[in-house]
Design an enzyme around this catalytic site. Structure first.
Site, mmCIF file in Angstrom:
data_model
loop_
_atom_site.group_PDB
_atom_site.id
_atom_site.type_symbol
_atom_site.label_atom_id
_atom_site.label_comp_id
_atom_site.label_asym_id
_atom_site.label_seq_id
_atom_site.Cartn_x
_atom_site.Cartn_y
_atom_site.Cartn_z
ATOM 1 N N GLY A 181 0.836 -1.195 0.000
ATOM 2 C CA GLY A 181 0.000 0.000 0.000
ATOM 3 C C GLY A 181 0.868 1.240 0.000
ATOM 4 C CD GLU A 182 3.981 2.658 3.176
ATOM 5 O OE1 GLU A 182 4.925 3.122 2.491
ATOM 6 O OE2 GLU A 182 4.165 2.076 4.261
ATOM 7 N N GLY A 183 0.695 3.737 -1.706
ATOM 8 C CA GLY A 183 0.957 4.283 -3.034
ATOM 9 C C GLY A 183 2.254 3.779 -3.619
#
Length: 338
Positions: free
Chosen positions: A305-307
């Site tokens: 995640g997190e981009g």
């Protein structure tokens, strides 16, 4: 300038009325691509990416100079049911890590030359446990959409949105199960790395939540409020704002694509400005990408995640655009056979 979001129906209308790519630019970019010093199609998907990007930017010979990554963080009431390998306190701790520059997304944003913004959304006020009540009221969902809507820098020329929120793969699985049917197990994965017992708990939570919340939902936006999280709604708001501003988007993993799926359910053209940065290792992401009609640029087994996967793919887009805009044509290079 973006119009204000006064209510959810305004958001729906703006999404449906958003402009498409510039058709003349698409033709001009395709013509330029046909004249570059290479055999036709030799750069594969890079050619399609460059033409796609050019059309959205209205420039047949564009460049990517101002990418933006926005990470949204929020807490989920459903996390109390033991659906994650980490406690809810980790959300706030990771926000501090993002702001200190110590997370993976900080390094990946720096590596692709992107500005990184971090927005924490009411961390002290988790959403409701959606097995008991709707996760968000309409007003709460609208507030989160507006946070995402206002986070996009109009001067940026490529956008990645990411997230942090313990329990958010459970929300994403529930939204996808409600949108696309099948069994809860089809959409529920291990998230932060839960064991078999945890996966059984999580799958049951998804099934119960959808059974309680999905009936009578008007569309993906309604499901977003009933089953989602503030960070998922904010990602949807940012992706929609980029659509209105004609800023291309690189989608991240399962949770980001779930936010995008809520928009796609409202308007089938809502994601024309977006490409899938990667296929994550979360078990349902491949099926979701198929539903959205998005072929991933990368598949590296990521599940952070997190981009992170989206930021990693920014350099692919930049490379595609650099080749398209920087290569010589046959005439310019004096090469015979073009």
């Amino acid at each position: 300038m973006l119009p204000d979001l006064t209510d959810l129906n305004t958001f729906r209308s703006l999404l449906k009325q958003a402009p498409g790519p510039d058709r003349e630019t698409l033709r001009n970019a395709a013509d330029r691509n046909a004249q570059l010093t290479k055999p036709p199609g030799a750069l594969g998907r890079l050619e399609d990416l460059a033409i796609w990007y050019a059309g959205w930017r209205g420039d047949a010979r564009p460049s990517v100079t101002a990418p933006q990554v926005v990470v949204f963080a929020a807490n989920h009431g459903v996390a109390a049911q033991g659906v994650s390998a980490f406690p809810a306190a980790v959300t706030g701790q990771m926000v501090a890590n993002f702001r200190a520059g110590g997370a993976a997304i900080n390094q990946l944003a720096r590596a692709c030359g992107a500005r990184l913004d971090v927005l924490a959304l009411d961390l002290d006020r988790p959403t409701a446990d959606f097995t008991l009540a709707p996760a968000m009221s309409g007003d709460d969902c609208l507030a989160a959409l507006r946070a995402g809507w206002g986070s996009v820098d109009p001067a940026s020329d490529l956008l990645v949105v990411g997230e942090m929120g313990i329990g958010n793969t459970t929300s994403a699985a529930a939204i996808c199960h409600a949108l696309y049917g099948g069994e809860a197990a089809d959409w529920t994965g291990r998230g932060t790395g839960i064991d078999d017992a945890g996966l059984r708990i999580k799958t049951g939570v998804v099934a119960r939540g959808v059974a309680r919340q999905a009936a009578g939902a008007a569309d993906g936006l309604d499901l977003l409020a009933r089953l989602g999280g503030r960070e998922i709604a904010a990602m949807a708001g940012a992706i929609a704002a980029a659509r209105v501003l004609r800023i291309p988007v690189v989608l991240d993993g399962f949770i980001c694509c779930t936010a995008a799926a809520c928009l796609h359910d409202v308007c089938a053209r809502a994601l024309d400005h977006a490409v899938a940065g990667h296929q994550s290792d979360e078990s349902a992401h491949a099926a979701l990408l198929e539903r959205l009609g998005k072929a991933p640029l990368l598949s590296l087994g990521l599940r952070l995640g997190e981009g992170s996967g989206g930021a990693l793919a920014v350099n692919i887009v930049k490379a595609a655009v650099a080749c398209h805009s920087g290569m010589a044509t046959f005439d310019e290079a004096g090469v015979t056979g073009g």
